[in-house]
Design an enzyme around this catalytic site. Structure first.
Site, short mmCIF file in Angstrom:
data_model
loop_
_atom_site.label_atom_id
_atom_site.label_comp_id
_atom_site.label_asym_id
_atom_site.label_seq_id
_atom_site.Cartn_x
_atom_site.Cartn_y
_atom_site.Cartn_z
N LYS A 102 0.80 -1.23 0.00
CA LYS A 102 0.00 0.00 0.00
C LYS A 102 0.84 1.29 0.00
O LYS A 102 0.42 2.31 -0.54
CB LYS A 102 -0.93 0.03 1.21
CG LYS A 102 -1.94 -1.11 1.27
CD LYS A 102 -3.22 -0.71 0.64
CE LYS A 102 -4.34 -1.72 0.61
NZ LYS A 102 -4.21 -3.03 1.17
N GLU A 124 -9.89 6.13 2.97
CA GLU A 124 -10.72 5.10 3.59
C GLU A 124 -9.81 3.95 3.94
O GLU A 124 -8.73 3.80 3.35
CB GLU A 124 -11.78 4.63 2.60
CG GLU A 124 -11.31 3.55 1.61
CD GLU A 124 -10.23 4.00 0.64
OE1 GLU A 124 -10.13 5.22 0.39
OE2 GLU A 124 -9.47 3.15 0.13
N SER A 391 1.99 -9.77 -0.75
CA SER A 391 1.63 -8.35 -0.72
C SER A 391 1.83 -7.69 0.65
O SER A 391 1.98 -6.48 0.74
CB SER A 391 0.19 -8.17 -1.17
OG SER A 391 -0.68 -9.01 -0.44
C1 LIG Z 1 -5.12 -4.12 1.04
C2 LIG Z 1 -4.38 -5.37 0.86
C3 LIG Z 1 -4.67 -6.25 -0.20
C4 LIG Z 1 -5.83 -6.05 -1.14
O1 LIG Z 1 -5.75 -4.94 -1.95
P1 LIG Z 1 -5.39 -4.97 -3.49
O2 LIG Z 1 -5.72 -3.61 -3.94
O3 LIG Z 1 -6.22 -6.01 -4.14
O4 LIG Z 1 -3.95 -5.28 -3.59
C5 LIG Z 1 -3.87 -7.36 -0.37
N1 LIG Z 1 -2.85 -7.63 0.47
C6 LIG Z 1 -2.55 -6.83 1.51
C7 LIG Z 1 -1.42 -7.19 2.40
C8 LIG Z 1 -3.30 -5.67 1.74
O5 LIG Z 1 -2.99 -4.88 2.77
#
Ligand SMILES: *Cc1c(COP(=O)(O)O)cnc(C)c1O
Length: 410
Positions: A102, A124, A391
């Site tokens: 993020k 948000e 992620s």
């Molecule tokens: C917010 C989040 C996601 C989902 O958001 P995308 O916009 O689909 O990437 C995925 N993994 C993590 C660790 C997140 O914090």
């Protein structure tokens, strides 16, 4: 049946979206009149910034110094042995400052807000990861910061609420509806309409009205660009397959974009299958979702026959949203990206497996990609290469997992 994109001509990833923000039949700008000017101003500012080498150099600088890029492409030796198939690499977005991908987008949009002369930032947040990333960049650049968060999410993610407040953000609880992400977005949009002149809205995924899906995707393209370079240096070739989880779709578009025109690389997005693929029990938009409009764009949405938004469920708050980013819908129609889902119980299992075998505690969101990735690795040959986008890290999730495992902490 939902509209399907024309599949006769090859897609040029750089031509998307068109000037109106359309990814084929998806995307667009579905907002109140009062926001049109703000979105046009944002689109123009972003277009200029994108072409400005000064802006790009500054972004690169902060991504390195503040966020910690580049992130490692890590060979997961023991998960590879465990599966007995393809070589598994993890793209370590979990190592970034504030714990997830993020921050790439939050930094990009904060620099853009400063360039546009805004003093106030709103956002948000669902799980709180985007809120924490936004609070961090606002502290860094000296913006006033307000984060909207559903009251239920505030309770589930109390630690992230405290982190945001420590970094100087005001966190406003939203009591409407399901009291989760969708309602938080509504409140953020309401705030933006009221305070649009001095305020920038940092939207947290590849969602919403144009230019957000394009802009958020672009700020995450660094993930795929690094992956390509790192794998080339290490293995001298492209991966056979890349797997990423899909909430709104930003980490997935970020790692996929660089490979869209490499036909030998299979791309798979993994949605939240929740308890099961039954109405109200999951958040897999491509499993029963229909074409509709939600919060600024046209895309696949979980809704009932009257067009009311369905309740969604996932073990991971970050994937628990009724709509999917419009660019994903187009690439699905074009069969360039395929989609799968992972269910809560499988996620709980792979969360523990990755922790135990690799010494890496993954975010529950990212674990959806792991679940599917591990299945795929088993079915692939040892001379093949699979990349899983990790992620985010799972520190934020350990309380919840302990509870689900029946472990009492402290
Ligand atoms: C917010 C989040 C996601 C989902 O958001 P995308 O916009 O689909 O990437 C995925 N993994 C993590 C660790 C997140 O914090």
């Amino acid at each position: 049946m939902p509209a399907t994109a024309d599949t006769s001509a090859p897609l040029d990833r750089f031509s998307l979206p068109d000037a109106g923000g359309h990814f084929g039949p998806y995307g667009g700008v579905f907002v109140p009149e009062t926001l049109m000017t703000a979105l046009e101003e944002l689109g123009a500012a972003y277009k200029a910034a994108k072409k400005d080498p000064g802006f790009q150099a500054e972004l690169r600088h902060h991504l390195k110094e503040f966020a910690g890029r580049p992130t490692e492409l890590y060979f997961a030796e023991r998960l590879t042995q465990h599966c007995g198939g393809a070589k598994i690499y993890l793209k370590r977005e979990d190592l970034l400052h504030t714990g997830a991908h993020k921050i790439n987008n939050a930094l990009g949009q904060a620099l853009l807000a400063r360039r546009m002369g805004k003093q106030r930032v709103i956002a948000e947040t669902g799980a709180g990861q985007h809120g924490v990333a936004t609070a961090a960049v606002c502290a860094k650049f000296g913006f006033e910061c307000v984060i909207y968060m559903g009251a239920v999410d505030m309770e589930r993610q109390a630690l992230n609420v405290f982190r945001m407040r420590l970094m100087g953000a005001e966190v406003r609880g939203v009591e409407a509806g399901q009291k989760t992400l969708k309602e938080a977005i509504n409140e953020a949009m309401r705030d933006w309409v009221t305070n649009v002149r001095g305020t920038h809205y940092i939207l947290g995924s590849a969602l919403g009205a144009h230019p957000y899906p394009m802009m958020v995707r672009d700020f995450h393209r660094v993930i795929g660009a690094e992956t390509k370079e790192q794998l080339r240096a290490r293995e001298g070739r492209l991966p056979d397959e890349i797997v990423a989880c899909v909430g709104g779709g930003s980490n997935a578009m970020g790692i996929f974009f660089e490979f869209l025109e490499e036909p030998g690389v299979r791309l798979v997005g993994v949605e939240a299958g929740g308890r099961s693929i039954t109405r109200g029990d999951h958040a897999a938009r491509f499993e029963g979702g229909k074409l509709g409009v939600l919060q600024g764009c046209k895309t696949y949405i979980l809704q009932n026959d009257d067009g009311q938004i369905e309740l969604t469920h996932s073990v991971s708050a970050g994937l628990d949203y009724a709509a999917i980013g419009p660019e994903h819908a187009l690439y699905r129609d074009r069969q360039r990206i395929t989609y799968a889902y992972a269910c809560d119980d499988e996620v709980l299992e792979s969360f523990q497996l990755c922790s135990r075998l690799e010494g890496i505690i993954p975010a529950l969101e990212s674990t959806h990609a792991l679940v599917h990735g591990l299945k795929r690795a088993k079915a692939m040959r040892p001379d093949q290469i699979l990349v899983i986008n990790l992620s985010g890290r799972g520190d934020k999730d350990v309380n919840q997992v302990a509870k689900m495992l029946g472990v009492t902490l402290g």
